[in-house]
Design a protein around this motif. Structure first.
Motif, PDB file in Angstrom:
ATOM      1  N   THR A 232       0.814  -1.244   0.051  1.00  0.00           N
ATOM      2  CA  THR A 232      -0.095  -0.078   0.095  1.00  0.00           C
ATOM      3  C   THR A 232       0.846   1.339   0.034  1.00  0.00           C
ATOM      4  N   GLY A 233       2.053   1.117   0.882  1.00  0.00           N
ATOM      5  CA  GLY A 233       3.010   2.283   0.779  1.00  0.00           C
ATOM      6  C   GLY A 233       3.635   2.642  -0.397  1.00  0.00           C
ATOM      7  N   GLU A 234       3.899   1.392  -1.099  1.00  0.00           N
ATOM      8  CA  GLU A 234       4.594   1.727  -2.518  1.00  0.00           C
ATOM      9  C   GLU A 234       3.602   2.320  -3.430  1.00  0.00           C
ATOM     10  N   ALA A 235       2.391   1.809  -3.539  1.00  0.00           N
ATOM     11  CA  ALA A 235       1.534   2.276  -4.358  1.00  0.00           C
ATOM     12  C   ALA A 235       1.128   3.626  -4.231  1.00  0.00           C
ATOM     13  N   GLU A 236       1.112   4.217  -2.957  1.00  0.00           N
ATOM     14  CA  GLU A 236       0.907   5.926  -2.479  1.00  0.00           C
ATOM     15  C   GLU A 236       1.985   6.557  -3.103  1.00  0.00           C
ATOM     16  N   ASP A 237       3.417   5.901  -2.728  1.00  0.00           N
ATOM     17  CA  ASP A 237       4.421   6.612  -3.208  1.00  0.00           C
ATOM     18  C   ASP A 237       4.667   6.870  -4.431  1.00  0.00           C
ATOM     19  N   SER A 238       3.827   5.846  -5.436  1.00  0.00           N
ATOM     20  CA  SER A 238       4.104   6.087  -6.859  1.00  0.00           C
ATOM     21  C   SER A 238       2.753   6.968  -7.425  1.00  0.00           C
ATOM     22  N   THR A 239       1.695   6.749  -6.878  1.00  0.00           N
ATOM     23  CA  THR A 239       0.370   7.016  -7.677  1.00  0.00           C
ATOM     24  C   THR A 239      -0.582   7.887  -6.612  1.00  0.00           C
ATOM     25  N   ALA A 240      -0.419   8.044  -5.408  1.00  0.00           N
ATOM     26  CA  ALA A 240      -1.170   8.588  -4.705  1.00  0.00           C
ATOM     27  C   ALA A 240      -1.839   9.957  -5.284  1.00  0.00           C
ATOM     28  N   GLU A 241      -3.219  10.138  -5.158  1.00  0.00           N
ATOM     29  CA  GLU A 241      -3.975  11.276  -5.811  1.00  0.00           C
ATOM     30  C   GLU A 241      -3.659  12.535  -5.355  1.00  0.00           C
ATOM     31  N   ASN A 244      -6.051  16.387  -2.639  1.00  0.00           N
ATOM     32  CA  ASN A 244      -7.094  15.871  -2.160  1.00  0.00           C
ATOM     33  C   ASN A 244      -6.862  15.952  -0.673  1.00  0.00           C
ATOM     34  N   GLY A 245      -5.672  16.564  -0.274  1.00  0.00           N
ATOM     35  CA  GLY A 245      -5.475  16.733   1.304  1.00  0.00           C
ATOM     36  C   GLY A 245      -4.721  15.657   1.885  1.00  0.00           C
ATOM     37  N   GLY A 246      -4.395  14.591   1.144  1.00  0.00           N
ATOM     38  CA  GLY A 246      -3.491  13.454   1.700  1.00  0.00           C
ATOM     39  C   GLY A 246      -2.253  13.322   0.990  1.00  0.00           C
ATOM     40  N   ALA A 247      -1.816  12.020   0.924  1.00  0.00           N
ATOM     41  CA  ALA A 247      -0.451  11.876   0.519  1.00  0.00           C
ATOM     42  C   ALA A 247      -0.437  11.956  -1.008  1.00  0.00           C
ATOM     43  N   LEU A 248       0.725  12.200  -1.480  1.00  0.00           N
ATOM     44  CA  LEU A 248       0.909  12.547  -2.903  1.00  0.00           C
ATOM     45  C   LEU A 248       1.783  11.492  -3.595  1.00  0.00           C
ATOM     46  N   GLY A 249       1.511  11.122  -4.716  1.00  0.00           N
ATOM     47  CA  GLY A 249       2.548  10.138  -5.418  1.00  0.00           C
ATOM     48  C   GLY A 249       3.515  11.034  -6.398  1.00  0.00           C
ATOM     49  N   THR A 250       4.585  10.161  -6.803  1.00  0.00           N
ATOM     50  CA  THR A 250       5.252  10.470  -7.459  1.00  0.00           C
ATOM     51  C   THR A 250       4.811  10.846  -9.008  1.00  0.00           C
ATOM     52  N   CYS A 251       4.046  10.199  -9.324  1.00  0.00           N
ATOM     53  CA  CYS A 251       3.201  10.088 -10.494  1.00  0.00           C
ATOM     54  C   CYS A 251       1.689  10.074 -10.431  1.00  0.00           C
ATOM     55  N   PRO A 252       1.352  11.305 -10.035  1.00  0.00           N
ATOM     56  CA  PRO A 252      -0.222  11.267  -9.550  1.00  0.00           C
ATOM     57  C   PRO A 252      -1.417  10.923 -10.472  1.00  0.00           C
TER      58      PRO A 252
END
Ligand code: CA
Ligand code: CA
Ligand code: CA
Ligand code: CA
Length: 348
Positions: A232-241, A244-252
């Motif tokens: 889940t962390g890897e997914a957030e690191d790569s693509t988090a939206e 929207n006030g939350g985390a942000l991925g490298t490739c949103p």
């Protein structure tokens, strides 16, 4: 092997897109070829990107680079002249990614039960339309049934809310779908629960592969049952939206496919999977892992992967102040060897 696991999503309505999702999907002019990534600029370029020492004769690959600011590092070939490759604010002046780029996250699966993570990821998960029915609106109509007036911008019948992308929110008003997992959100696992019918509708060898696959349990739900959280962390690191006030991925603007997969051995199955990807022009980014060693385990040791490690600029170590702040000090995430293709800066 898992041809779906390494497949790249087809281009979904790019040419017709003019509506926006609330997170930054790119807005190229109609008809822009998807290969023209420069057309997908998100941030205005307010100043020339920093281009440090030109030691290759070309500045192209250093478009997103910066330097450390420490002369002892920035002047040293052993430190690659202090080039810092990771700088998303500069990278985003080139692109924030494209929704037709699909990243398969081969890790511990995904925590559908983590509401915070789902707020960042639920709309980024690639859905297999070959296993899903057309979304219906509150009146029970599909997009083709309700588009007699030609009011839609995107002809994709799965993009019911007409924002240019097919994702879970297109089922937001579909009476067949409920918050089955009780996390307070409509998410891809709710679709798995609603639409698994025991039939391999798209004939790809995987029954009901609606949103990823679980190769550990060999079923259609890549749920991280032990709540390890790494995938889940890897997914957030790569693509988090974004936005929207939350985390942000490298490739949103990219999409992900969660795949539960765990192995430390070098199986013929894993080798065949990597060769399949290689033969179909799909890149695999392979972590060299965390053991401060020269790794021979797959996939990092496979010559057909892009093997990545991380380095840290130590300010102190073992109670000693380190000067200069070199990248060459070892840390727990550092690995080494001739098969390392890319090194990134890490904080741990
Ligand atoms: Ca949509
Ligand atoms: Ca849910
Ligand atoms: Ca299938
Ligand atoms: Ca099915």
């Amino acid at each position: 092997m898992p041809r779906f696991a390494f497949a790249v999503a087809s281009v979904v309505g790019l040419a017709a897109r003019s509506a926006l999702a609330t997170f930054p999907f790119p807005t190229p002019p109609a008809g822009t070829p998807p290969q023209n990534y420069a057309a997908y600029l998100r941030l205005p370029v307010t100043s020339p990107p920093v281009r440090p020492v030109d030691f290759t004769g070309s500045t192209e690959w250093k478009l997103t680079s910066d330097q450390t600011g420490e002369p002892a590092i920035d002047s040293s070939p052993a430190e690659l002249f202090g080039v810092k490759g990771m700088s998303v604010d500069l990278a985003w002046q080139v692109t924030t990614g494209r929704p037709d780029v699909l990243i398969a996250v081969l890790d511990s699966g995904i925590r559908w039960d983590d509401t915070g993570a789902m707020q960042d990821l639920r709309r980024k998960v690639h859905l297999n339309r070959g296993e899903l029915p057309l979304p219906r609106d509150a009146a029970g109509h599909t997009k083709p049934e309700s588009s007699a007036g030609g009011a839609f911008l995107n002809p994709d019948p799965y993009d019911l809310n007409d924002d240019g992308v097919f994702d879970v929110t297109d089922y937001a008003n579909d009476a067949r779908v409920t918050d089955a997992n009780g996390n307070g959100l409509l998410d891809p696992q709710d679709l798995i629960r609603a639409f698994s019918n025991g039939t391999d509708d798209d004939g790809n060898g995987y029954v009901d592969d609606i949103a990823g696959w679980n190769f550990l349990d060999d079923d259609n739900d890549p749920f991280d049952e032990v709540s390890y959280g790494h995938g889940t962390g890897e997914a957030e690191d790569s693509t988090a939206e974004a936005d929207n006030g939350g985390a942000l991925g490298t490739c949103p603007n990219c999409r992900i496919m969660p795949v539960a997969l765990g192995a430390v051995n070098n199986t013929s199955f894993a080798r065949a999977a990597i060769e399949y990807a290689w033969n179909n022009d799909v890149p695999i980014i392979a972590s060299a892992a965390d053991e401060e060693s020269f790794h021979h385990n797959p996939p990092a040791a496979n010559r057909h992967t892009i093997t990545v490690n991380s380095v840290t600029r130590f300010a102190s170590q073992g109670g000693f102040t380190m000067s200069p702040h070199s990248y060459l000090y070892l840390n727990g995430c550092t690995n080494y060897g001739g098969n390392i293709a890319v090194a990134i800066e890490s904080s741990s």
